[in-house]
Design a protein around this motif. Structure first.
Motif, PDB file in Angstrom:
ATOM      1  N   TYR A   1       0.833  -1.195   0.000  1.00 57.76           N
ATOM      2  CA  TYR A   1       0.000   0.000   0.000  1.00 57.76           C
ATOM      3  C   TYR A   1       0.871   1.250   0.000  1.00 57.76           C
ATOM      4  CZ  TYR A   1      -3.253  -3.652   1.224  1.00 57.76           C
ATOM      5  OH  TYR A   1      -3.969  -4.816   1.233  1.00 57.76           O
ATOM      6  N   HIS A   2       0.502   2.201  -0.825  1.00 52.59           N
ATOM      7  CA  HIS A   2       1.339   3.386  -1.037  1.00 52.59           C
ATOM      8  C   HIS A   2       1.218   4.441   0.054  1.00 52.59           C
ATOM      9  CE1 HIS A   2      -2.506   4.915  -2.486  1.00 52.59           C
ATOM     10  NE2 HIS A   2      -2.003   6.122  -2.380  1.00 52.59           N
ATOM     11  N   ASP A   3       0.201   4.372   0.881  1.00 55.17           N
ATOM     12  CA  ASP A   3      -0.080   5.479   1.797  1.00 55.17           C
ATOM     13  C   ASP A   3       0.044   5.130   3.278  1.00 55.17           C
ATOM     14  OD1 ASP A   3      -2.257   3.798   1.870  1.00 55.17           O
ATOM     15  OD2 ASP A   3      -3.744   5.359   1.519  1.00 55.17           O
ATOM     16  N   VAL A   4       0.828   4.118   3.614  1.00 52.01           N
ATOM     17  CA  VAL A   4       0.927   3.678   5.004  1.00 52.01           C
ATOM     18  C   VAL A   4       1.993   4.453   5.773  1.00 52.01           C
ATOM     19  CG1 VAL A   4       1.541   1.724   6.486  1.00 52.01           C
ATOM     20  CG2 VAL A   4       0.029   1.392   4.548  1.00 52.01           C
ATOM     21  N   SER A   5       3.181   4.553   5.189  1.00 45.83           N
ATOM     22  CA  SER A   5       4.300   5.176   5.891  1.00 45.83           C
ATOM     23  C   SER A   5       5.439   5.382   4.902  1.00 45.83           C
ATOM     24  CB  SER A   5       4.771   4.258   7.025  1.00 45.83           C
ATOM     25  OG  SER A   5       5.919   4.759   7.663  1.00 45.83           O
ATOM     26  N   ASP A   6       6.456   6.100   5.345  1.00 51.35           N
ATOM     27  CA  ASP A   6       7.684   6.207   4.560  1.00 51.35           C
ATOM     28  C   ASP A   6       8.826   5.496   5.290  1.00 51.35           C
ATOM     29  OD1 ASP A   6       8.078   8.003   6.608  1.00 51.35           O
ATOM     30  OD2 ASP A   6       8.613   9.679   5.312  1.00 51.35           O
ATOM     31  N   ILE A   7       8.480   4.676   6.275  1.00 53.87           N
ATOM     32  CA  ILE A   7       9.456   3.905   7.043  1.00 53.87           C
ATOM     33  C   ILE A   7       9.273   2.428   6.689  1.00 53.87           C
ATOM     34  CG2 ILE A   7      10.230   3.257   9.363  1.00 53.87           C
ATOM     35  CD1 ILE A   7       9.079   6.032  10.252  1.00 53.87           C
ATOM     36  N   GLY A   8      10.339   1.815   6.191  1.00 54.90           N
ATOM     37  CA  GLY A   8      10.274   0.451   5.687  1.00 54.90           C
ATOM     38  C   GLY A   8       9.700  -0.560   6.653  1.00 54.90           C
ATOM     39  N   THR A   9      10.135  -0.535   7.907  1.00 49.76           N
ATOM     40  CA  THR A   9       9.653  -1.521   8.875  1.00 49.76           C
ATOM     41  C   THR A   9       8.165  -1.343   9.181  1.00 49.76           C
ATOM     42  OG1 THR A   9      10.499  -0.145  10.664  1.00 49.76           O
ATOM     43  CG2 THR A   9      11.914  -1.966   9.926  1.00 49.76           C
ATOM     44  N   GLU A  10       7.685  -0.103   9.151  1.00 48.51           N
ATOM     45  CA  GLU A  10       6.248   0.140   9.352  1.00 48.51           C
ATOM     46  C   GLU A  10       5.447  -0.364   8.154  1.00 48.51           C
ATOM     47  OE1 GLU A  10       5.487   4.254  10.329  1.00 48.51           O
ATOM     48  OE2 GLU A  10       6.717   4.131  12.142  1.00 48.51           O
ATOM     49  N   ILE A  11       5.978  -0.158   6.956  1.00 48.80           N
ATOM     50  CA  ILE A  11       5.302  -0.659   5.755  1.00 48.80           C
ATOM     51  C   ILE A  11       5.237  -2.183   5.808  1.00 48.80           C
ATOM     52  CG2 ILE A  11       5.456  -0.854   3.240  1.00 48.80           C
ATOM     53  CD1 ILE A  11       6.853   1.957   3.326  1.00 48.80           C
ATOM     54  N   GLU A  12       6.348  -2.804   6.183  1.00 46.01           N
ATOM     55  CA  GLU A  12       6.378  -4.267   6.301  1.00 46.01           C
ATOM     56  C   GLU A  12       5.355  -4.766   7.324  1.00 46.01           C
ATOM     57  OE1 GLU A  12      10.281  -7.015   5.581  1.00 46.01           O
ATOM     58  OE2 GLU A  12      10.328  -5.707   7.293  1.00 46.01           O
ATOM     59  N   ALA A  13       5.219  -4.066   8.424  1.00 51.58           N
ATOM     60  CA  ALA A  13       4.327  -4.503   9.499  1.00 51.58           C
ATOM     61  C   ALA A  13       2.854  -4.236   9.205  1.00 51.58           C
ATOM     62  CB  ALA A  13       4.727  -3.823  10.812  1.00 51.58           C
ATOM     63  N   MET A  14       2.547  -3.110   8.558  1.00 48.81           N
ATOM     64  CA  MET A  14       1.145  -2.706   8.430  1.00 48.81           C
ATOM     65  C   MET A  14       0.697  -2.351   7.026  1.00 48.81           C
ATOM     66  SD  MET A  14       1.011  -0.121  11.717  1.00 48.81           S
ATOM     67  CE  MET A  14       2.226   0.957  10.975  1.00 48.81           C
ATOM     68  N   GLY A  15       1.599  -2.398   6.051  1.00 47.02           N
ATOM     69  CA  GLY A  15       1.247  -1.862   4.746  1.00 47.02           C
ATOM     70  C   GLY A  15       1.399  -2.795   3.575  1.00 47.02           C
ATOM     71  N   MET A  16       1.341  -4.082   3.824  1.00 47.32           N
ATOM     72  CA  MET A  16       1.433  -5.008   2.699  1.00 47.32           C
ATOM     73  C   MET A  16       0.664  -6.278   2.994  1.00 47.32           C
ATOM     74  SD  MET A  16       5.434  -6.353   2.944  1.00 47.32           S
ATOM     75  CE  MET A  16       6.134  -4.827   2.426  1.00 47.32           C
ATOM     76  N   VAL A  17       0.264  -6.925   1.916  1.00 44.59           N
ATOM     77  CA  VAL A  17      -0.424  -8.196   2.036  1.00 44.59           C
ATOM     78  C   VAL A  17       0.212  -9.163   1.043  1.00 44.59           C
ATOM     79  CG1 VAL A  17      -2.271  -7.541   0.416  1.00 44.59           C
ATOM     80  CG2 VAL A  17      -2.669  -9.340   2.079  1.00 44.59           C
ATOM     81  N   LYS A  18       0.482 -10.371   1.509  1.00 45.27           N
ATOM     82  CA  LYS A  18       1.073 -11.394   0.641  1.00 45.27           C
ATOM     83  C   LYS A  18      -0.005 -11.896  -0.312  1.00 45.27           C
ATOM     84  CE  LYS A  18       3.935 -14.480   2.395  1.00 45.27           C
ATOM     85  NZ  LYS A  18       4.477 -15.717   3.030  1.00 45.27           N
ATOM     86  N   ILE A  19       0.284 -11.814  -1.622  1.00 46.59           N
ATOM     87  CA  ILE A  19      -0.676 -12.297  -2.610  1.00 46.59           C
ATOM     88  C   ILE A  19      -0.254 -13.639  -3.203  1.00 46.59           C
ATOM     89  CG2 ILE A  19      -1.521  -9.983  -3.137  1.00 46.59           C
ATOM     90  CD1 ILE A  19       0.014 -10.327  -5.876  1.00 46.59           C
ATOM     91  N   ALA A  20       1.023 -14.001  -3.025  1.00 48.03           N
ATOM     92  CA  ALA A  20       1.505 -15.305  -3.500  1.00 48.03           C
ATOM     93  C   ALA A  20       2.665 -15.741  -2.618  1.00 48.03           C
ATOM     94  CB  ALA A  20       1.947 -15.227  -4.956  1.00 48.03           C
ATOM     95  N   ASN A  21       2.692 -16.997  -2.267  1.00 50.36           N
ATOM     96  CA  ASN A  21       3.773 -17.535  -1.436  1.00 50.36           C
ATOM     97  C   ASN A  21       5.089 -17.634  -2.186  1.00 50.36           C
ATOM     98  OD1 ASN A  21       2.268 -17.913   0.964  1.00 50.36           O
ATOM     99  ND2 ASN A  21       1.324 -19.706   0.019  1.00 50.36           N
ATOM    100  N   SER A  22       5.015 -17.559  -3.523  1.00 43.29           N
ATOM    101  CA  SER A  22       6.221 -17.652  -4.350  1.00 43.29           C
ATOM    102  C   SER A  22       5.955 -16.989  -5.694  1.00 43.29           C
ATOM    103  CB  SER A  22       6.616 -19.110  -4.556  1.00 43.29           C
ATOM    104  OG  SER A  22       5.610 -19.783  -5.284  1.00 43.29           O
ATOM    105  N   LEU A  23       7.027 -16.660  -6.387  1.00 47.97           N
ATOM    106  CA  LEU A  23       6.918 -16.089  -7.717  1.00 47.97           C
ATOM    107  C   LEU A  23       6.328 -17.117  -8.685  1.00 47.97           C
ATOM    108  CD1 LEU A  23       7.473 -13.513  -9.314  1.00 47.97           C
ATOM    109  CD2 LEU A  23       9.788 -14.370  -9.760  1.00 47.97           C
ATOM    110  N   SER A  24       6.667 -18.374  -8.508  1.00 54.21           N
ATOM    111  CA  SER A  24       6.088 -19.412  -9.371  1.00 54.21           C
ATOM    112  C   SER A  24       4.579 -19.518  -9.133  1.00 54.21           C
ATOM    113  CB  SER A  24       6.777 -20.761  -9.156  1.00 54.21           C
ATOM    114  OG  SER A  24       6.744 -21.161  -7.820  1.00 54.21           O
ATOM    115  N   GLU A  25       4.125 -19.377  -7.903  1.00 55.38           N
ATOM    116  CA  GLU A  25       2.681 -19.375  -7.628  1.00 55.38           C
ATOM    117  C   GLU A  25       2.025 -18.164  -8.275  1.00 55.38           C
ATOM    118  OE1 GLU A  25       0.074 -18.236  -3.828  1.00 55.38           O
ATOM    119  OE2 GLU A  25       1.226 -20.078  -3.500  1.00 55.38           O
TER     120      GLU A  25
END
Length: 161
Positions: free
Chosen positions: A130-154
């Motif tokens: 998500y583009h609007d969560v934070s400008d701090i990497g660890t905060e984006i990792e914690a609250m601003g992303m969702v896994k859509i595939a467990n792997s690139l092959s998936e």
């Protein structure tokens, strides 16, 4: 390149109505010289071996309901996109140093792009970030992303071109 990624990309492209473009060695070298964190060799190989740059895919992001099949359009990054999203824009600017590489854009203009956690190796997880969560990497990792595939092959296995 991981064999299952190669197989998934080849299957995806075999069923495609259209393709993107391969990326030339010169363009890859120029991109690599401009990035603060270089792309892994296997990612470079994928972009130069397969016509993926600029390819529009439909990907199942949501559960199907009624007439809506749950698929959304995603556009695989071009060299220009990778540079921009990694060096000029957030969230990429903040998460590149944490081991993420830009994979695809949200062509609807929503700004919630797609990144791979390349620190995991040559068949990494894929996330919508998500583009609007934070400008701090660890905060984006914690609250601003969702896994859509467990792997690139998936990811390529589920995508429709």
């Amino acid at each position: 390149m991981h064999p299952s990624v190669r197989h998934a990309i080849e299957d995806c492209l075999a069923n495609a109505n259209h393709t993107g473009k391969t990326v030339s060695s010169a363009d890859i070298n120029e991109l690599q010289s401009k990035l603060t964190v270089p792309l892994p060799e296997w990612y470079v190989e994928i972009m130069s071996a397969y016509p993926l740059a600029g390819l529009s895919l439909n990907y199942p992001l949501y559960e199907a309901k009624g007439d809506d099949d749950g698929y959304c359009r995603i556009k695989i990054a071009t060299v220009k996109d990778i540079y921009s999203e990694s060096v000029e824009c957030y969230p990429g600017l903040a998460i590149t140093e944490l081991g993420y590489a830009f994979l695809a854009i949200d062509p609807t203009g929503g700004g919630d792009s797609y990144f791979m956690k390349v620190a995991e190796g040559d068949n990494p997880s894929v996330y919508q970030v998500y583009h609007d969560v934070s400008d701090i990497g660890t905060e984006i990792e914690a609250m601003g992303m969702v896994k859509i595939a467990n792997s690139l092959s998936e990811f390529f296995g589920k995508a429709r071109a």
